[in-house]
Design a protein around this motif. Structure first.
Motif, PDB file in Angstrom:
ATOM      1  N   TYR A   1     -21.807   0.576 -10.727  1.00 44.06           N
ATOM      2  CA  TYR A   1     -22.424   0.647  -9.527  1.00 44.06           C
ATOM      3  C   TYR A   1     -21.921   2.600  -9.223  1.00 44.06           C
ATOM      4  CZ  TYR A   1     -22.554  -4.111  -8.064  1.00 44.06           C
ATOM      5  OH  TYR A   1     -23.159  -5.708  -8.852  1.00 44.06           O
ATOM      6  N   GLY A   2     -21.073   3.063 -10.296  1.00 46.96           N
ATOM      7  CA  GLY A   2     -20.714   4.129 -10.060  1.00 46.96           C
ATOM      8  C   GLY A   2     -19.157   4.301  -9.952  1.00 46.96           C
ATOM      9  N   LYS A   3     -18.347   3.081 -10.150  1.00 43.47           N
ATOM     10  CA  LYS A   3     -17.098   3.672  -9.520  1.00 43.47           C
ATOM     11  C   LYS A   3     -16.085   3.416 -10.494  1.00 43.47           C
ATOM     12  CE  LYS A   3     -17.672   2.423  -5.096  1.00 43.47           C
ATOM     13  NZ  LYS A   3     -17.217   3.127  -4.000  1.00 43.47           N
ATOM     14  N   MET A   4     -15.263   4.367 -10.171  1.00 44.00           N
ATOM     15  CA  MET A   4     -14.466   4.282 -11.421  1.00 44.00           C
ATOM     16  C   MET A   4     -13.799   3.043 -11.712  1.00 44.00           C
ATOM     17  SD  MET A   4     -14.385   6.845 -12.546  1.00 44.00           S
ATOM     18  CE  MET A   4     -13.121   7.203 -13.419  1.00 44.00           C
TER      19      MET A   4
ATOM     20  N   GLU B   1       2.006  -1.257 -10.233  1.00 39.65           N
ATOM     21  CA  GLU B   1       1.982  -0.289  -9.147  1.00 39.65           C
ATOM     22  C   GLU B   1       0.981  -1.468  -8.197  1.00 39.65           C
ATOM     23  OE1 GLU B   1       2.959   0.441  -6.105  1.00 39.65           O
ATOM     24  OE2 GLU B   1       4.472   1.595  -7.049  1.00 39.65           O
ATOM     25  N   TYR B   2       0.814  -1.385  -6.905  1.00 36.99           N
ATOM     26  CA  TYR B   2       0.031  -2.296  -6.078  1.00 36.99           C
ATOM     27  C   TYR B   2      -1.175  -1.872  -6.124  1.00 36.99           C
ATOM     28  CZ  TYR B   2      -0.726  -4.725  -1.913  1.00 36.99           C
ATOM     29  OH  TYR B   2      -0.924  -5.994  -0.778  1.00 36.99           O
ATOM     30  N   ALA B   3      -1.764  -1.567  -7.120  1.00 38.64           N
ATOM     31  CA  ALA B   3      -3.015  -1.271  -7.044  1.00 38.64           C
ATOM     32  C   ALA B   3      -4.278  -1.991  -8.488  1.00 38.64           C
ATOM     33  CB  ALA B   3      -4.034  -0.469  -6.645  1.00 38.64           C
ATOM     34  N   PRO B   4      -5.121  -2.094  -9.576  1.00 37.39           N
ATOM     35  CA  PRO B   4      -5.625  -2.487 -10.549  1.00 37.39           C
ATOM     36  C   PRO B   4      -5.951  -0.775 -11.007  1.00 37.39           C
ATOM     37  CG  PRO B   4      -7.115  -3.877  -8.505  1.00 37.39           C
ATOM     38  CD  PRO B   4      -5.907  -2.621  -7.931  1.00 37.39           C
TER      39      PRO B   4
ATOM     40  N   ASN C   1      -9.668   4.753  -5.122  1.00 42.09           N
ATOM     41  CA  ASN C   1     -10.951   3.327  -4.896  1.00 42.09           C
ATOM     42  C   ASN C   1     -10.333   3.374  -3.509  1.00 42.09           C
ATOM     43  OD1 ASN C   1     -11.029   0.911  -4.951  1.00 42.09           O
ATOM     44  ND2 ASN C   1     -10.810   0.530  -7.028  1.00 42.09           N
ATOM     45  N   GLU C   2     -11.495   2.939  -2.559  1.00 38.68           N
ATOM     46  CA  GLU C   2     -11.370   3.120  -1.486  1.00 38.68           C
ATOM     47  C   GLU C   2     -10.883   2.005  -0.661  1.00 38.68           C
ATOM     48  OE1 GLU C   2     -15.299   1.965  -2.582  1.00 38.68           O
ATOM     49  OE2 GLU C   2     -13.637   3.339  -2.575  1.00 38.68           O
ATOM     50  N   ASP C   3     -10.259   0.607  -1.621  1.00 34.15           N
ATOM     51  CA  ASP C   3      -9.913  -0.869  -1.552  1.00 34.15           C
ATOM     52  C   ASP C   3      -8.879  -0.688  -1.971  1.00 34.15           C
ATOM     53  OD1 ASP C   3     -13.042  -1.627  -0.551  1.00 34.15           O
ATOM     54  OD2 ASP C   3     -13.838  -1.581  -3.280  1.00 34.15           O
ATOM     55  N   TYR C   4      -8.265  -0.010  -2.124  1.00 32.10           N
ATOM     56  CA  TYR C   4      -6.817  -0.175  -3.024  1.00 32.10           C
ATOM     57  C   TYR C   4      -6.069   0.658  -2.303  1.00 32.10           C
ATOM     58  CZ  TYR C   4      -8.592  -3.808  -5.476  1.00 32.10           C
ATOM     59  OH  TYR C   4      -9.608  -5.043  -5.739  1.00 32.10           O
ATOM     60  N   ALA C   5      -4.262   1.139  -2.367  1.00 30.84           N
ATOM     61  CA  ALA C   5      -3.660   1.498  -2.082  1.00 30.84           C
ATOM     62  C   ALA C   5      -3.518   2.852  -2.927  1.00 30.84           C
ATOM     63  CB  ALA C   5      -2.110   1.349  -2.163  1.00 30.84           C
TER      64      ALA C   5
ATOM     65  N   GLU D   1       2.958   8.083  -9.229  1.00 30.97           N
ATOM     66  CA  GLU D   1       2.430   6.923  -8.998  1.00 30.97           C
ATOM     67  C   GLU D   1       1.015   7.816  -9.992  1.00 30.97           C
ATOM     68  OE1 GLU D   1       4.086   4.841  -5.695  1.00 30.97           O
ATOM     69  OE2 GLU D   1       2.116   6.297  -5.379  1.00 30.97           O
ATOM     70  N   PHE D   2       0.323   7.016 -10.939  1.00 33.98           N
ATOM     71  CA  PHE D   2      -1.036   7.187 -10.929  1.00 33.98           C
ATOM     72  C   PHE D   2      -1.955   5.901 -11.529  1.00 33.98           C
ATOM     73  CE2 PHE D   2       2.357   6.652 -14.088  1.00 33.98           C
ATOM     74  CZ  PHE D   2       1.642   6.646 -15.453  1.00 33.98           C
ATOM     75  N   PHE D   3      -3.384   6.054 -11.876  1.00 35.84           N
ATOM     76  CA  PHE D   3      -3.983   5.692 -12.307  1.00 35.84           C
ATOM     77  C   PHE D   3      -4.248   5.418 -13.682  1.00 35.84           C
ATOM     78  CE2 PHE D   3      -4.128   5.078  -8.149  1.00 35.84           C
ATOM     79  CZ  PHE D   3      -4.878   3.177  -7.500  1.00 35.84           C
ATOM     80  N   LEU D   4      -4.460   4.142 -14.515  1.00 34.00           N
ATOM     81  CA  LEU D   4      -5.277   4.470 -15.623  1.00 34.00           C
ATOM     82  C   LEU D   4      -6.153   4.241 -15.434  1.00 34.00           C
ATOM     83  CD1 LEU D   4      -1.933   3.730 -17.870  1.00 34.00           C
ATOM     84  CD2 LEU D   4      -3.084   6.365 -17.578  1.00 34.00           C
ATOM     85  N   LEU D   5      -6.999   4.593 -16.213  1.00 36.80           N
ATOM     86  CA  LEU D   5      -8.349   4.795 -15.626  1.00 36.80           C
ATOM     87  C   LEU D   5      -9.806   4.055 -16.921  1.00 36.80           C
ATOM     88  CD1 LEU D   5      -9.701   6.445 -12.425  1.00 36.80           C
ATOM     89  CD2 LEU D   5      -8.692   4.769 -12.476  1.00 36.80           C
ATOM     90  N   ASP D   6     -11.179   3.564 -17.230  1.00 31.73           N
ATOM     91  CA  ASP D   6     -12.200   3.643 -17.997  1.00 31.73           C
ATOM     92  C   ASP D   6     -12.627   4.942 -18.428  1.00 31.73           C
ATOM     93  OD1 ASP D   6     -14.013   3.035 -20.049  1.00 31.73           O
ATOM     94  OD2 ASP D   6     -13.318   1.377 -19.575  1.00 31.73           O
ATOM     95  N   PRO D   7     -13.175   5.022 -19.117  1.00 36.02           N
ATOM     96  CA  PRO D   7     -13.911   6.654 -19.364  1.00 36.02           C
ATOM     97  C   PRO D   7     -15.354   6.432 -18.386  1.00 36.02           C
ATOM     98  CG  PRO D   7     -12.195   6.663 -21.487  1.00 36.02           C
ATOM     99  CD  PRO D   7     -12.592   5.217 -20.613  1.00 36.02           C
ATOM    100  N   GLU D   8     -15.037   5.139 -18.406  1.00 41.59           N
ATOM    101  CA  GLU D   8     -17.045   4.439 -18.533  1.00 41.59           C
ATOM    102  C   GLU D   8     -16.922   4.131 -16.736  1.00 41.59           C
ATOM    103  OE1 GLU D   8     -19.867   5.808 -20.117  1.00 41.59           O
ATOM    104  OE2 GLU D   8     -18.678   6.476 -21.440  1.00 41.59           O
TER     105      GLU D   8
END
Length: 465
Positions: free
Chosen positions: A163-166, A216-219, A264-268, A152-159
């Protein structure tokens, strides 16, 4: 004593390298990679003409490479730095791990290596040797572990956002963005297909059977499953190699592959579930029950051993400060050493499916853990259960987060470190040298985190105390 000039203690052969070079005249260089206690690949890039020499004589590397923390700093308490004069040992290629890399320019290959003493004995703070030792011990008992990890992994924006969040990566196909939990959405996957196609191509080039892809179960979160291996060492190799492929191909497409357990504290968070079964000398799965649903004593005792040893082993499964943010009720991450059937709220799950494929799904590990140390600890837990015929107690049905009496895991990272340091079982699982190295590294990392003044400190206290 092994003759270092004529024989590789890992079993690698010069013929393998010669055949590879003949088949791949385009490849100009090779990444040679040793995995440390954190699963980080460390090593060198060598040129094409150096490969045969590597296979003939190995490669000298400093012993301290296995005593580094997550930042690459020496941890003196491992005993691998100045206690040893920071001398060299010799790394040798792992047979069967020499592969081409997909999409590199100029073309490159890679090969895994593992560390030995200058006399040709396994270096006992090398995580791969810790797993090999458990595999060999089981073989002596007539058992052979098979398995596969889930990635399992996340794909994130480089920016980051305002609010400084990924934030989740935009689709590489058309730059569309989504902050929704697109769980199991097939249409959502289509936006990442160019990247995923390159990941599959990289896996194919490396001889890895990457299989099912899901949202999966998170953005921004995805999961790739891997083909089941009858060699669990190869299953661990598959996992670390696939992480490297995902990271490289994501970077090539302008996005960030994230293998933190909880970005991300709000998701799995992201797990690294290990599916494991046990074969006898004839290739029969000893976890299979005679009557479907009437669980064999073998699988029950295996689960019993995993349950009993889980608390003191959690540092292996959750090795970092961030790892512990993943454990929360109703988060698809287990919060107690429970077991059940076809139940994703427990730590040890017997999945539904063909009885011939009966296995245990070990769910506590985050994707930030070392698959070599996870597998070694799981196999040792199974051995402990089989040898002592441990009863796992009643299975958990329904909501495992509400269940009582399943035992406890440490409350946080510090408690896990203390439990691991005091654990005779973990010394049995990893070997005393690997146990000392791993726990010393974790203690040093804990001290680093605790002395760091973070943004959380300023947010909570700057204008209030």
């Amino acid at each position: 004593m092994t003759d270092m000039n004529s024989s590789s203690p890992s079993g690698s052969t010069v013929a393998e390298a010669e055949a590879f070079l003949a088949a791949h005249p385009e490849i100009e260089a090779f990444d040679i990679i040793l995995h440390d206690a954190n699963g980080i690949g460390r090593g060198k890039i060598i040129r094409r003409h150096e490969l045969l020499s590597f296979y003939k004589s190995g490669r000298h590397l400093p012993i301290s490479i296995l005593g580094l923390d997550i930042c690459g700093e020496d941890v003196h308490e491992t005993g691998l730095i100045w206690d040893q004069g920071d001398g060299d040992l010799r790394a040798w290629p792992v047979p069967g791990t020499l592969v081409p890399l997909h999409g590199t320019n100029p073309p490159r290959g890679e090969v895994f290596m593992t560390m030995y003493t200058l006399e040709g004995e396994p270096m006992t703070s090398d995580p791969r040797h810790a797993l090999a030792r458990q595999v060999e011990a089981l073989a002596a008992e007539g058992l052979h572990p098979a398995g596969a990890f889930e990635l399992e992994f996340f794909l994130l924006d480089p920016e980051r956002d305002q609010y400084g969040k990924m934030q989740p990566a935009r689709d590489v196909l058309d730059r569309r963005s989504s902050r929704k939990t697109e769980v199991y959405s097939v249409d959502h996957l289509h936006g990442m297909l160019p990247l995923m196609s390159d990941i599959y191509a990289g896996a194919k080039a490396a001889g890895i059977k990457a299989e099912t892809l899901i949202s999966e179960y998170a953005p921004g979160q995805y999961e790739l499953t891997l083909h089941y291996r009858e060699d669990i060492l190869q299953a661990a190799d598959d996992l670390v190699r696939l992480k490297r492929i995902v990271r490289a191909q994501a970077r090539a497409h302008g996005v960030v592959a994230c293998f933190m357990a909880k970005p991300n504290e709000d998701y799995a968070g992201s797990g690294m579930h290990l599916h494991v079964s046990m074969l006898d000398d004839a290739g029969k799965n000893v976890f299979v029950e005679e009557v479907e649903g009437d669980w064999s004593e073998t699988i029950r005792h295996a689960i019993g051993g995993l349950k009993e040893t889980m608390g003191e082993s959690m540092l292996v499964f959750a090795p970092h400060a961030n790892s512990w943010r993943r454990f929360a009720s109703n988060s698809y991450a287990p919060v107690s050493p429970s077991w059940g059937v076809n139940n994703r709220s427990v730590a040890l799950r017997i999945p539904a499916g063909d009885i011939r494929a009966r296995r245990i799904e070990h769910r506590p590990s985050g994707v930030d853990a070392s698959p070599y140390l996870v597998a070694a600890t799981v196999l040792a837990g199974i051995r402990h259960g089989l040898q002592n015929r441990i009863d796992p107690g009643p299975e958990t049905t329904g909501n495992g987060y509400d269940a009582e009496g399943g035992g406890k895991i440490p409350a946080d990272w510090r408690e896990a470190i203390e439990a691991a340091k005091a654990s005779d079982f973990l010394k049995f699982a990893l070997g005393e040298d690997m146990h000392r190295t791993f726990t010393a590294i974790k203690a040093a990392e804990y001290a680093r985190v605790m002395r760091t003044v973070s943004e959380v400190d300023f947010d909570l206290y700057l204008h209030t105390v």
